[in-house]
Design a protein around this motif. Sequence first.
Motif, PDB file in Angstrom:
ATOM      1  N   PHE A  35       7.396  -5.575  12.938  1.00 14.77           N
ATOM      2  CA  PHE A  35       7.023  -4.757  11.791  1.00 14.77           C
ATOM      3  C   PHE A  35       8.229  -4.121  11.102  1.00 14.77           C
ATOM      4  CE2 PHE A  35       3.029  -5.028  14.091  1.00 14.77           C
ATOM      5  CZ  PHE A  35       2.151  -5.282  13.060  1.00 14.77           C
ATOM      6  N   GLU A  36       9.409  -4.210  11.714  1.00 11.47           N
ATOM      7  CA  GLU A  36      10.609  -3.742  11.035  1.00 11.47           C
ATOM      8  C   GLU A  36      11.095  -4.759  10.011  1.00 11.47           C
ATOM      9  OE1 GLU A  36      13.538  -2.737  13.882  1.00 11.47           O
ATOM     10  OE2 GLU A  36      12.419  -1.036  14.717  1.00 11.47           O
ATOM     11  N   ASP A  37      10.657  -5.993  10.161  1.00  5.51           N
ATOM     12  CA  ASP A  37      11.005  -7.048   9.201  1.00  5.51           C
ATOM     13  C   ASP A  37       9.732  -7.811   8.851  1.00  5.51           C
ATOM     14  OD1 ASP A  37      12.479  -8.696   7.575  1.00  5.51           O
ATOM     15  OD2 ASP A  37      13.111 -10.029   9.198  1.00  5.51           O
ATOM     16  N   PHE A  38       8.745  -7.069   8.353  1.00  2.00           N
ATOM     17  CA  PHE A  38       7.419  -7.618   8.083  1.00  2.00           C
ATOM     18  C   PHE A  38       7.342  -8.023   6.622  1.00  2.00           C
ATOM     19  CE2 PHE A  38       2.785  -7.387   7.512  1.00  2.00           C
ATOM     20  CZ  PHE A  38       2.378  -8.090   8.633  1.00  2.00           C
ATOM     21  N   GLY A  39       6.997  -9.281   6.357  1.00  2.00           N
ATOM     22  CA  GLY A  39       6.964  -9.778   4.991  1.00  2.00           C
ATOM     23  C   GLY A  39       5.666 -10.471   4.658  1.00  2.00           C
ATOM     24  N   PRO A  40       5.566 -11.009   3.436  1.00  2.00           N
ATOM     25  CA  PRO A  40       4.337 -11.686   3.010  1.00  2.00           C
ATOM     26  C   PRO A  40       3.947 -12.860   3.897  1.00  2.00           C
ATOM     27  CG  PRO A  40       5.734 -11.210   1.125  1.00  2.00           C
ATOM     28  CD  PRO A  40       6.538 -10.873   2.343  1.00  2.00           C
ATOM     29  N   SER A  41       4.933 -13.585   4.418  1.00  2.00           N
ATOM     30  CA  SER A  41       4.602 -14.722   5.280  1.00  2.00           C
ATOM     31  C   SER A  41       3.914 -14.259   6.561  1.00  2.00           C
ATOM     32  CB  SER A  41       5.874 -15.505   5.619  1.00  2.00           C
ATOM     33  OG  SER A  41       6.813 -14.671   6.267  1.00  2.00           O
ATOM     34  N   ALA A 130      -1.476  -6.449   0.099  1.00  2.00           N
ATOM     35  CA  ALA A 130      -1.709  -5.885   1.428  1.00  2.00           C
ATOM     36  C   ALA A 130      -0.484  -5.122   1.924  1.00  2.00           C
ATOM     37  CB  ALA A 130      -2.075  -7.002   2.402  1.00  2.00           C
ATOM     38  N   LEU A 131       0.694  -5.689   1.707  1.00  2.00           N
ATOM     39  CA  LEU A 131       1.914  -5.018   2.147  1.00  2.00           C
ATOM     40  C   LEU A 131       2.158  -3.733   1.359  1.00  2.00           C
ATOM     41  CD1 LEU A 131       4.489  -7.913   2.670  1.00  2.00           C
ATOM     42  CD2 LEU A 131       3.627  -6.354   4.393  1.00  2.00           C
ATOM     43  N   CYS A 132       1.990  -3.808   0.044  1.00  2.00           N
ATOM     44  CA  CYS A 132       2.275  -2.643  -0.799  1.00  2.00           C
ATOM     45  C   CYS A 132       1.267  -1.522  -0.589  1.00  2.00           C
ATOM     46  CB  CYS A 132       2.294  -3.054  -2.269  1.00  2.00           C
ATOM     47  SG  CYS A 132       3.672  -4.141  -2.701  1.00  2.00           S
ATOM     48  N   SER A 133       0.111  -1.830  -0.046  1.00  2.00           N
ATOM     49  CA  SER A 133      -0.864  -0.779   0.244  1.00  2.00           C
ATOM     50  C   SER A 133      -0.495   0.013   1.493  1.00  2.00           C
ATOM     51  CB  SER A 133      -2.258  -1.389   0.415  1.00  2.00           C
ATOM     52  OG  SER A 133      -2.300  -2.233   1.556  1.00  2.00           O
ATOM     53  N   MET A 134       0.492  -0.487   2.245  1.00  2.00           N
ATOM     54  CA  MET A 134       0.968   0.222   3.431  1.00  2.00           C
ATOM     55  C   MET A 134       2.048   1.214   3.018  1.00  2.00           C
ATOM     56  SD  MET A 134       1.347  -3.220   5.727  1.00  2.00           S
ATOM     57  CE  MET A 134       2.579  -2.433   6.745  1.00  2.00           C
ATOM     58  N   ASP A 135       1.845   2.463   3.346  1.00  2.00           N
ATOM     59  CA  ASP A 135       2.812   3.492   2.977  1.00  2.00           C
ATOM     60  C   ASP A 135       4.152   3.280   3.671  1.00  2.00           C
ATOM     61  OD1 ASP A 135       3.412   6.064   1.632  1.00  2.00           O
ATOM     62  OD2 ASP A 135       3.593   6.807   3.687  1.00  2.00           O
ATOM     63  N   SER A 136       4.137   2.633   4.825  1.00  2.00           N
ATOM     64  CA  SER A 136       5.375   2.413   5.573  1.00  2.00           C
ATOM     65  C   SER A 136       6.207   1.265   5.012  1.00  2.00           C
ATOM     66  CB  SER A 136       5.050   2.124   7.043  1.00  2.00           C
ATOM     67  OG  SER A 136       4.204   0.986   7.156  1.00  2.00           O
ATOM     68  N   TYR A 137       5.629   0.468   4.121  1.00  2.00           N
ATOM     69  CA  TYR A 137       6.363  -0.662   3.551  1.00  2.00           C
ATOM     70  C   TYR A 137       7.252  -0.179   2.411  1.00  2.00           C
ATOM     71  CZ  TYR A 137       7.279  -5.042   1.068  1.00  2.00           C
ATOM     72  OH  TYR A 137       7.886  -6.098   0.424  1.00  2.00           O
ATOM     73  N   ALA A 138       8.545  -0.433   2.521  1.00  2.00           N
ATOM     74  CA  ALA A 138       9.504  -0.007   1.497  1.00  2.00           C
ATOM     75  C   ALA A 138       9.628  -1.099   0.441  1.00  2.00           C
ATOM     76  CB  ALA A 138      10.863   0.278   2.128  1.00  2.00           C
ATOM     77  N   VAL A 139       9.131  -0.816  -0.749  1.00  2.00           N
ATOM     78  CA  VAL A 139       9.194  -1.782  -1.843  1.00  2.00           C
ATOM     79  C   VAL A 139      10.592  -1.753  -2.453  1.00  2.00           C
ATOM     80  CG1 VAL A 139       8.243  -2.443  -4.078  1.00  2.00           C
ATOM     81  CG2 VAL A 139       6.754  -1.478  -2.323  1.00  2.00           C
ATOM     82  N   PRO A 140      11.266  -2.886  -2.543  1.00  2.00           N
ATOM     83  CA  PRO A 140      12.610  -2.887  -3.147  1.00  2.00           C
ATOM     84  C   PRO A 140      12.548  -2.563  -4.630  1.00  2.00           C
ATOM     85  CG  PRO A 140      11.859  -5.130  -2.732  1.00  2.00           C
ATOM     86  CD  PRO A 140      10.855  -4.223  -2.093  1.00  2.00           C
ATOM     87  N   ASP A 141      13.639  -1.998  -5.128  1.00  2.00           N
ATOM     88  CA  ASP A 141      13.716  -1.676  -6.555  1.00  2.00           C
ATOM     89  C   ASP A 141      13.699  -2.960  -7.376  1.00  2.00           C
ATOM     90  OD1 ASP A 141      13.872   1.010  -5.981  1.00  2.00           O
ATOM     91  OD2 ASP A 141      16.062   1.001  -5.868  1.00  2.00           O
ATOM     92  N   ALA A 142      12.913  -2.948  -8.438  1.00  2.00           N
ATOM     93  CA  ALA A 142      12.792  -4.136  -9.282  1.00  2.00           C
ATOM     94  C   ALA A 142      13.948  -4.200 -10.269  1.00  2.00           C
ATOM     95  CB  ALA A 142      11.466  -4.110 -10.038  1.00  2.00           C
ATOM     96  N   PRO A 143      14.427  -5.391 -10.586  1.00  2.00           N
ATOM     97  CA  PRO A 143      15.459  -5.527 -11.622  1.00  2.00           C
ATOM     98  C   PRO A 143      14.944  -5.021 -12.966  1.00  2.00           C
ATOM     99  CG  PRO A 143      15.239  -7.549 -10.332  1.00  2.00           C
ATOM    100  CD  PRO A 143      14.095  -6.672  -9.944  1.00  2.00           C
ATOM    101  N   ASP A 144      15.876  -4.662 -13.840  1.00  2.00           N
ATOM    102  CA  ASP A 144      15.493  -4.105 -15.138  1.00  2.00           C
ATOM    103  C   ASP A 144      14.741  -5.121 -15.994  1.00  2.00           C
ATOM    104  OD1 ASP A 144      16.683  -1.717 -14.465  1.00  2.00           O
ATOM    105  OD2 ASP A 144      18.624  -2.269 -15.327  1.00  2.00           O
ATOM    106  N   ASP A 145      15.218  -6.344 -16.018  1.00  2.00           N
ATOM    107  CA  ASP A 145      14.609  -7.361 -16.881  1.00  2.00           C
ATOM    108  C   ASP A 145      14.266  -8.577 -16.034  1.00  2.00           C
ATOM    109  OD1 ASP A 145      13.695  -8.877 -18.961  1.00  2.00           O
ATOM    110  OD2 ASP A 145      15.675  -9.390 -19.747  1.00  2.00           O
ATOM    111  N   VAL A 146      12.984  -8.748 -15.770  1.00  2.00           N
ATOM    112  CA  VAL A 146      12.522  -9.891 -14.983  1.00  2.00           C
ATOM    113  C   VAL A 146      11.513 -10.666 -15.810  1.00  2.00           C
ATOM    114  CG1 VAL A 146      11.342 -10.646 -12.901  1.00  2.00           C
ATOM    115  CG2 VAL A 146      12.863  -8.683 -12.811  1.00  2.00           C
TER     116      VAL A 146
END
Length: 274
Positions: A35-41, A130-146
Amino acid sequence: MSDSPAREEDTPPDAADEADDVQALRRQVEEKYDFEDFGPSDMAQMSAEEWEAAFDPETWVVGEDLLDRVENDLKNRIDTREVFAVLERYEEGGEERLVAYSDEGYAIVGPDGSVEGQGTVLRDVKPTVALCSMDSYAVPDAPDDVSLPTPDDVPEGTGQLGNNLLQVVAVAQLLAGLGLIGVWLFTDAVPTPGGYVNLVPPVVGLVFAGIGLFLFAVVANARLSDRFRAEEFRDRLRATGVDDGDRPDFLPPLEGSETASTGSTAADETGDPD
């Protein structure tokens, strides 16, 4: 005589067994996943029972915060080309929603975490929600223009340096082979021991020439493959509507989105007068 103190009721056997089962399953999940390296896969591999055992529903993120987290996470995955999709925000029934769509499907995310749609985009978005609904999941900062590139911005192919190096090697091999054959045919530089014809130089020359021709064929095939993949990618971008702004036909109408408003205005301007 005073009343005897009321005895605390014991936990029902069924509830106790269920709690023990949940704890046992939770321990198995903790051993199975990192869970320290938990991803979509990893999320895609989890069953519903494992999900309920591992995470506390009371800590789930919902509302606009959830949409922001999902949008940022998807922007990162689009930027790294893990996900092929266009992102838009729109309102439906007074609630803001997030939609991701491509030429192969779409996914609409509600503020309560519900996801509906079809195709590969739905498959990619569900684990992200599902991941983003977890408060413990740190969402990376999004680039300015994607954003996805326009079809005209897609290059013909990559690895041109490698192709050039292969061509240099191919030319060297071909010249070496032809040179050996030429020396054997037109000069006396190749010794003929015992008066017999020495066939080693022409054979080696043919091998060198064959290697050179093979490398040229590899370069030609790589260039054709690059062009085919680039054209296929352009077709996907056009089908998604990146070039002209037209959404795929299978996408439901999006009320309140900027693109929908623009399309409606254009239709009104080009409509027949009464």
